[in-house]
Design a protein around this motif. Structure first.
Motif, PDB file in Angstrom:
ATOM      1  N   GLY A 202      84.307   5.141 -16.280  1.00 21.11           N
ATOM      2  CA  GLY A 202      84.177   6.585 -16.446  1.00 21.11           C
ATOM      3  C   GLY A 202      84.712   7.029 -17.788  1.00 21.11           C
ATOM      4  N   LEU A 203      84.535   6.185 -18.804  1.00 20.64           N
ATOM      5  CA  LEU A 203      85.055   6.494 -20.138  1.00 20.64           C
ATOM      6  C   LEU A 203      83.906   6.729 -21.107  1.00 20.64           C
ATOM      7  CD1 LEU A 203      87.916   3.992 -20.926  1.00 20.64           C
ATOM      8  CD2 LEU A 203      88.062   6.468 -20.835  1.00 20.64           C
ATOM      9  N   GLN A 204      84.067   7.731 -21.945  1.00 21.50           N
ATOM     10  CA  GLN A 204      83.100   8.008 -23.001  1.00 21.50           C
ATOM     11  C   GLN A 204      83.769   7.705 -24.325  1.00 21.50           C
ATOM     12  OE1 GLN A 204      79.999   9.328 -23.107  1.00 21.50           O
ATOM     13  NE2 GLN A 204      79.763   9.342 -20.878  1.00 21.50           N
ATOM     14  N   PRO A 205      83.070   7.061 -25.258  1.00 24.85           N
ATOM     15  CA  PRO A 205      83.666   6.940 -26.599  1.00 24.85           C
ATOM     16  C   PRO A 205      83.920   8.339 -27.162  1.00 24.85           C
ATOM     17  CG  PRO A 205      81.758   5.499 -26.386  1.00 24.85           C
ATOM     18  CD  PRO A 205      81.783   6.368 -25.163  1.00 24.85           C
ATOM     19  N   ALA A 206      85.026   8.490 -27.906  1.00 28.93           N
ATOM     20  CA  ALA A 206      85.332   9.789 -28.496  1.00 28.93           C
ATOM     21  C   ALA A 206      84.329  10.101 -29.589  1.00 28.93           C
ATOM     22  CB  ALA A 206      86.750   9.786 -29.057  1.00 28.93           C
ATOM     23  N   LEU A 207      83.845   9.032 -30.229  1.00 29.74           N
ATOM     24  CA  LEU A 207      82.900   9.189 -31.334  1.00 29.74           C
ATOM     25  C   LEU A 207      81.894   8.052 -31.188  1.00 29.74           C
ATOM     26  CD1 LEU A 207      83.360  11.383 -33.492  1.00 29.74           C
ATOM     27  CD2 LEU A 207      84.067   9.570 -35.051  1.00 29.74           C
ATOM     28  N   GLY A 208      80.622   8.330 -31.503  1.00 25.63           N
ATOM     29  CA  GLY A 208      79.623   7.275 -31.407  1.00 25.63           C
ATOM     30  C   GLY A 208      79.239   7.022 -29.959  1.00 25.63           C
ATOM     31  N   ARG A 209      78.915   5.760 -29.628  1.00 23.30           N
ATOM     32  CA  ARG A 209      78.384   5.447 -28.310  1.00 23.30           C
ATOM     33  C   ARG A 209      78.780   4.037 -27.894  1.00 23.30           C
ATOM     34  NH1 ARG A 209      74.180   1.955 -29.017  1.00 23.30           N
ATOM     35  NH2 ARG A 209      73.629   1.634 -31.187  1.00 23.30           N
ATOM     36  N   ALA A 210      78.549   3.735 -26.634  1.00 25.45           N
ATOM     37  CA  ALA A 210      78.730   2.361 -26.159  1.00 25.45           C
ATOM     38  C   ALA A 210      77.415   1.613 -26.402  1.00 25.45           C
ATOM     39  CB  ALA A 210      79.084   2.365 -24.682  1.00 25.45           C
ATOM     40  N   PHE A 211      77.452   0.284 -26.269  1.00 27.19           N
ATOM     41  CA  PHE A 211      76.210  -0.463 -26.511  1.00 27.19           C
ATOM     42  C   PHE A 211      75.373  -0.518 -25.231  1.00 27.19           C
ATOM     43  CE2 PHE A 211      79.661  -3.446 -25.765  1.00 27.19           C
ATOM     44  CZ  PHE A 211      79.184  -4.159 -24.682  1.00 27.19           C
ATOM     45  N   SER A 212      74.080  -0.768 -25.427  1.00 26.57           N
ATOM     46  CA  SER A 212      73.156  -0.706 -24.295  1.00 26.57           C
ATOM     47  C   SER A 212      72.898  -2.102 -23.737  1.00 26.57           C
ATOM     48  CB  SER A 212      71.824  -0.094 -24.758  1.00 26.57           C
ATOM     49  OG  SER A 212      71.221  -0.974 -25.680  1.00 26.57           O
ATOM     50  N   GLU A 213      72.263  -2.121 -22.580  1.00 20.78           N
ATOM     51  CA  GLU A 213      71.830  -3.359 -21.939  1.00 20.78           C
ATOM     52  C   GLU A 213      70.968  -4.194 -22.900  1.00 20.78           C
ATOM     53  OE1 GLU A 213      72.428  -5.197 -18.424  1.00 20.78           O
ATOM     54  OE2 GLU A 213      72.339  -3.016 -18.169  1.00 20.78           O
ATOM     55  N   GLU A 214      70.049  -3.508 -23.597  1.00 18.40           N
ATOM     56  CA  GLU A 214      69.128  -4.221 -24.497  1.00 18.40           C
ATOM     57  C   GLU A 214      69.892  -4.848 -25.662  1.00 18.40           C
ATOM     58  OE1 GLU A 214      68.506  -0.915 -23.536  1.00 18.40           O
ATOM     59  OE2 GLU A 214      67.422  -1.802 -21.864  1.00 18.40           O
ATOM     60  N   GLU A 215      70.822  -4.068 -26.230  1.00 20.92           N
ATOM     61  CA  GLU A 215      71.597  -4.597 -27.353  1.00 20.92           C
ATOM     62  C   GLU A 215      72.370  -5.830 -26.922  1.00 20.92           C
ATOM     63  OE1 GLU A 215      72.880  -0.981 -30.296  1.00 20.92           O
ATOM     64  OE2 GLU A 215      73.402  -0.792 -28.180  1.00 20.92           O
ATOM     65  N   ALA A 216      72.901  -5.766 -25.689  1.00 19.38           N
ATOM     66  CA  ALA A 216      73.661  -6.916 -25.202  1.00 19.38           C
ATOM     67  C   ALA A 216      72.740  -8.121 -25.024  1.00 19.38           C
ATOM     68  CB  ALA A 216      74.341  -6.578 -23.878  1.00 19.38           C
ATOM     69  N   SER A 217      71.565  -7.894 -24.436  1.00 20.22           N
ATOM     70  CA  SER A 217      70.700  -9.048 -24.180  1.00 20.22           C
ATOM     71  C   SER A 217      70.106  -9.576 -25.485  1.00 20.22           C
ATOM     72  CB  SER A 217      69.615  -8.687 -23.159  1.00 20.22           C
ATOM     73  OG  SER A 217      68.843  -7.619 -23.653  1.00 20.22           O
TER      74      SER A 217
END
Lengths: 864, 123
Positions: A202-217
């Motif tokens: 339940g955490l949001q980056p303060a700035l920018g974004r987290a990485f996606s499923e696609e980026e991980a794969s």
């Protein structure tokens, strides 16, 4: 308005105002009805009688208002009066006031500080969404006492797909990365996580974004960084997003920054990367791949952890049946994340310390209550005068309560300063294992608790004088009895604390006396991060260091200390057929000089030498625990084993040596099976360099060793340079912290109890001066008087001791899990602390007893 | 309640305490209505008491410790609050009585003194 004052106001409203208001209404109704009746008797009509009654009474509402105002005003006025009077009384008795305030301030301060710690570490929920739903999932091996094992990626995927208790399960694997900047290379901590990790928390980056499923794969090299890292590396510039950093020699793009207040549990780290970035990612997905992953799950709303455990146990059994024989016998155990962050032992210890410091408060309150009882007897004249001029008993009782509450409040205010100091000391001790300890502060919750303590102390201190004081009976006899009970109670609580402290000291000493299986003295421990895993580089570094003056020897090991419960399948060549099984063991790469440097003895066979290189056959040294486990009753030298199952393609190792067991988890744990292979045959990049010096403080060599390493290879970060003894010692820091606090608390408790009995005996001698004078006059010997007094003191302290010992046996049993090498009813400890307490009690009675002995009968007889 | 009859006097500020204490001292414990009735009887209805004002006054006397209040049963066996005078109330009554007597005799002297004797006294 804080909640205690709201409650107080409501209570007063309910209890007093409501009742008084109703009484007034009853009174008015009675008045009017009587008047109407009389009017009727005088011959008026019902309506006329009623009208006349109301008219002669006058307006009711304004009258009620006046009544109400008077009541409220009088309450405030008398309380203000009481407080003014209390302050005056306290000022007039500086000795009493200073003693009482100091005692209570220390006790309240200690309690406030302990509450702040408890609040920060345990009571505050973890800073995630619905933290109660977060659960750690572990692989357990029944029968090997390994409950909290990491898991294989494929298993976690199966859990995620086949369980219905969890909304989601994420994986994480912490690691150490080399951060290369133009200036230098250094080692930072990182964790590789699945893309659902942050959304699960339940955490949001303060700035920018987290990485996606696609980026991980797609295994893209993207990273999120901590607020701290952002501030120190990018000075908080928003341009950090999209910037590139070099991690382990490859560029990574920063895509997000975590909020400042994120505490990083369960992993304290600076960089988060996709879980797919491990070079051996493909291998890690197989069921026989490394069981290196932490699994973090979020329960579905309404699902309890017990329900989830039941489901997972059944699931584990199902998966077990499908697994190859060598990988069987695995369970799944669940644990609330909060319990993982702060373990049960730390929790028990903190609650125990909070209980101990609360006992100190009770003892302090008992002491001050005893003092003020003595004073209230002395104030008998004042009370008699106040009764004579019309004060009611409740008024005097209230006065005494207000006095003690004022005392409590002053002590509470000073206690805040004490609490601040104690918190500083606790933070400076910085015991390991107490995550979030740094959040301990005098926040509103802590202040509210201080306020409660002030009230509680005030009531505890004031209650006894208030109930023993009545207009007719100044309470001399009752006061004496209560004071005796208080002293007995003080001694009872003191012995509980002393017994606890004694057991903790014994545990600490037992651990100190444990043989770790190596000799950490004079050894410096240094972490190295080589740019590439080249054996010849390490050889050159070792040669360079061995040549330094003051160095006896140097050696390298992958990692000296063992965290977690590593376990894997191992296949051994026994007497007849190969045998596979799961074993909890640890494997490390070492250089030839390692055992000589650390001082672990060879039991049989040989150490590694320069001949055990990449070209030579694979060899291994095992510890005695592993030899016993794999080849019970047989000679281990010459036996072969290989990691993985029988079909594994891993090479066979031949055992060439057996060494003594080393306690590498911490001093308290029995050594687990350990194997060592030559660094030259399985080079690693991140290693621990150990240097045995001739110095008492090996840290003095830090600079020389650093430059020696950099002479060989400048791109090798050197970090965590510290004496090995410090690293061994760090494992004891929480124990030492607990023992230090408990010793401090029990010392204060003992001192207070001593002061309490001294005050009581002293007072009783003064009160009995005439009696003692008569005894002396009719021929009692001074020695008899002395014994009489000591006997009185002993009777009280021994009664307290007896009661306290019973309590101590119960209380220490609760803390049994925190003890090491000593039982919770250790007779030696109990006898020692009992003797200590009795000695202190006698010493406290000795001074007044000596004085009583020297009484002049003539003076004593005239004593008023 | 503005329609006071000219023949009846309102209770002087401050004298209510005296009147109530005196009543309680003379008759023993009384409830509020009893006190009001007694005052009207003694003053033969000339002293007009706004009966309601009695209760805040009684509360004040209770707070000062001059009277004690206790719940009890009235003559017709109903629950009523009975007020009785305390020791400190008696002392207060003695003092107020003395003050009042001195005051009223002083005023009386003013009222009976003729112009001459007044100037005689000055002389």
């Amino acid at each position: 308005m804080s909640w205690p004052s709201v409650i107080a106001a409501r209570l007063r409203g309910l209890l007093l105002r409501g009742r008084l208001e109703r009484e007034l209404e009853d009174e008015v109704r009675f008045h009017l009805e009587m008047q109407i009746e009389d009017n009727r008797k005088a011959g008026m009509s019902p309506a006329g009688a009623r009208y006349a009654a109301l008219r002669s009474f006058g307006a009711i509402a304004p009258m009620k208002e006046t009544h109400r105002e008077r009541r409220a005003f009088a309450f405030i006025e008398t309380v203000a009066q009481d407080i003014r009077y209390a302050l005056r009384t306290l000022r007039k008795n500086p000795a009493f006031t200073i003693a009482a305030v100091a005692t209570l301030a220390i006790a309240i301060g200690g309690n406030t500080a302990m509450f702040s710690v408890l609040n920060a570490v345990i009571l505050q929920p973890l800073p995630f969404r619905e933290p109660g739903q977060l659960v750690m999932l572990w692989t357990e091996i029944p029968g090997q006492a390994a409950r909290e094992g990491r898991s294989a990626y494929r298993n976690i995927e199966q859990w995620r797909a086949q369980s219905s208790s969890f909304a989601d399960i994420a994986v994480a694997d912490p690691l150490s990365l080399t951060l290369t900047s133009p200036a230098a290379a250094e080692q930072i901590s990182a964790v590789r996580i699945s893309p659902n990790y942050f959304s699960l928390l339940g955490l949001q980056p303060a700035l920018g974004r987290a990485f996606s499923e696609e980026e991980a794969s797609r295994r893209e090299r993207v990273a999120l960084i901590s607020h701290r890292f952002w501030q120190s590396r990018f000075a908080g510039s928003p341009e950090a997003i999209g910037a590139s950093i070099e991690l382990d020699g490859k560029p990574s793009r920063i895509i997000g920054i975590l909020p400042a207040k994120y505490h990083f549990e369960p992993f304290t780290t600076d960089v988060w990367e996709p879980h797919t970035l491990f070079p051996d990612w493909e291998a890690r997905q197989g069921v026989n791949g490394a069981e290196t992953w932490f699994a973090l799950g979020r329960l579905k709303p309404g699902v309890s952890i017990e329900q989830a455990q039941t489901e997972m146990t059944a699931l584990a059994r199902r998966l077990d049946e499908q697994a190859p024989p060598s990988a069987r016998n695995r369970g799944i155990s669940l644990m609330p994340l909060a319990l993982h962050v702060t373990g049960p032992a730390s929790r028990t210890a903190l609650w125990m310390l909070a209980g101990a410091v609360f006992c100190v408060l009770l003892i302090a309150a008992a002491n001050v209550a005893s003092l003020s009882l003595a004073r209230s007897v002395a104030r008998g004249r004042e009370m008699a005068i106040r009764v004579a001029i019309g004060a009611s008993r409740t008024r005097i009782a209230r006065q005494l309560l207000v006095e003690s509450l004022t005392l409590g409040t002053i002590a509470g205010l000073l206690g805040l300063a004490v609490a601040d100091a104690v918190i500083r000391v606790i933070l400076a001790l910085q015991p390991a294992g107490l995550v979030r300890l740094n959040d301990a502060a005098l926040n509103p919750q802590a202040l509210a608790w201080t306020f409660v303590l002030c009230l509680l102390t005030g009531v505890l201190v004031g209650l006894a004088p208030a109930i023993t004081t009545s207009p007719r009976n100044p309470g001399m006899r009752a006061a004496g009895r209560i004071r005796r009970v208080l002293v007995v109670a003080e001694f009872a609580m003191a012995i509980v604390l002393l017994a606890g402290a004694g057991l903790f000291i014994r545990s600490l000493r037992a651990i100190h006396n444990v043989d770790p299986g190596f000799r950490p003295e004079h050894v410096l421990s240094v972490q190295l991060s080589a740019p590439s895993p080249r054996p010849e580089l390490f050889n050159r570094i070792l040669e360079q260091i061995a040549a330094l003056p003051g160095v006896e020897s140097a050696g390298i090991i992958g990692d000296l200390f063992i965290g977690g419960n590593p376990e894997r399948v191992i296949t051994t060549e026994g007497a007849a057929t190969p045998h596979s099984g799961r074993l909890r063991f640890r494997a490390d790469e070492i250089s030839p000089g390692f055992f000589q440097t650390i001082g672990t003895p060879l039991r049989s066979g040989r150490f590694f030498n320069a001949g055990d290189n990449a070209a030579a056959p694979r060899v291994a040294i095992v510890n005695e625990a592993m030899a016993r486990r794999l080849w019970p009753g047989l000679e281990a030298i010459g036996k072969r084993f290989k990691p993985g199952g029988e079909d594994s393609s891993a090479p066979w190792f031949t055992v060439v040596g057996v060494v003594g067991d080393m306690r590498r988890q911490n001093l308290e744990n029995e050594p687990i099976p350990q194997m060592f292979e030559p660094l030259a045959q399985n080079p690693s990049r991140l290693v621990t360099l150990l240097v045995r010096t001739v110095l008492d403080n090996p840290a003095q060599m830090a600079g020389a060793i650093q430059s020696a390493v950099h002479d060989v290879e400048p791109r090798t970060p050197v970090y965590r340079i510290t004496a090995l003894e410090n690293r061994v010692d760090a494992g004891l820091s929480q124990r030492r912290f607990q023992a230090a606090l408990l010793i401090g608390f029990s010392a204060v408790a003992l001192l207070l109890a001593a002061i309490g009995i001294y005050g009581l005996i002293q007072y009783s001698i003064v009160a009995r001066t005439r009696e003692l004078g008569i005894r002396l006059a009719v021929g009692a010997q001074a020695g008899e008087i002395f014994r009489l007094i000591i006997r009185e003191g002993l009777l009280l302290s021994l009664t307290g001791l007896g009661i306290g010992l019973i309590g101590a046996i119960g209380a220490t049993r609760l803390a049994a899990g925190l003890l090491y090498g000593v039982t919770s009813t250790d007779p030696l400890t109990f006898i020692t602390v009992s003797l200590l307490l009795t000695a202190v009690a006698i010493a406290a009675c000795y001074v007044p007893a000596r004085r009583a002995m020297r009484l002049d009968p003539l003076v004593a007889l005239r004593h008023e | 309640m503005k329609n006071e009859q000219p023949a009846k006097a309102g209770v002087l500020q401050g004298t209510l305490t005296l009147v109530v204490l005196r009543t309680l001292a003379a008759l023993g414990p009384l409830h509020g209505y009893g006190i009001a009735r007694r005052i009207e009887q003694i003053s033969e209805d000339l002293l007009q008491l706004n009966q309601g004002t009695l209760y805040p006054a009684l509360l004040r006397m209770e707070q000062e410790g001059w009277v004690d209040a206790k719940w009890g049963a009235s003559d017709n066996n109903r629950k009523a609050k009975f007020y009785s005078i305390t020791a400190s109330g008696r002392r207060r009554l003695a003092r107020e009585t003395k003050d009042w007597r001195r005051m009223s005799s002083t005023i009386e002297r003013f009222l009976t003194a003729g112009p001459r004797s007044f100037s005689d006294e000055l002389a």
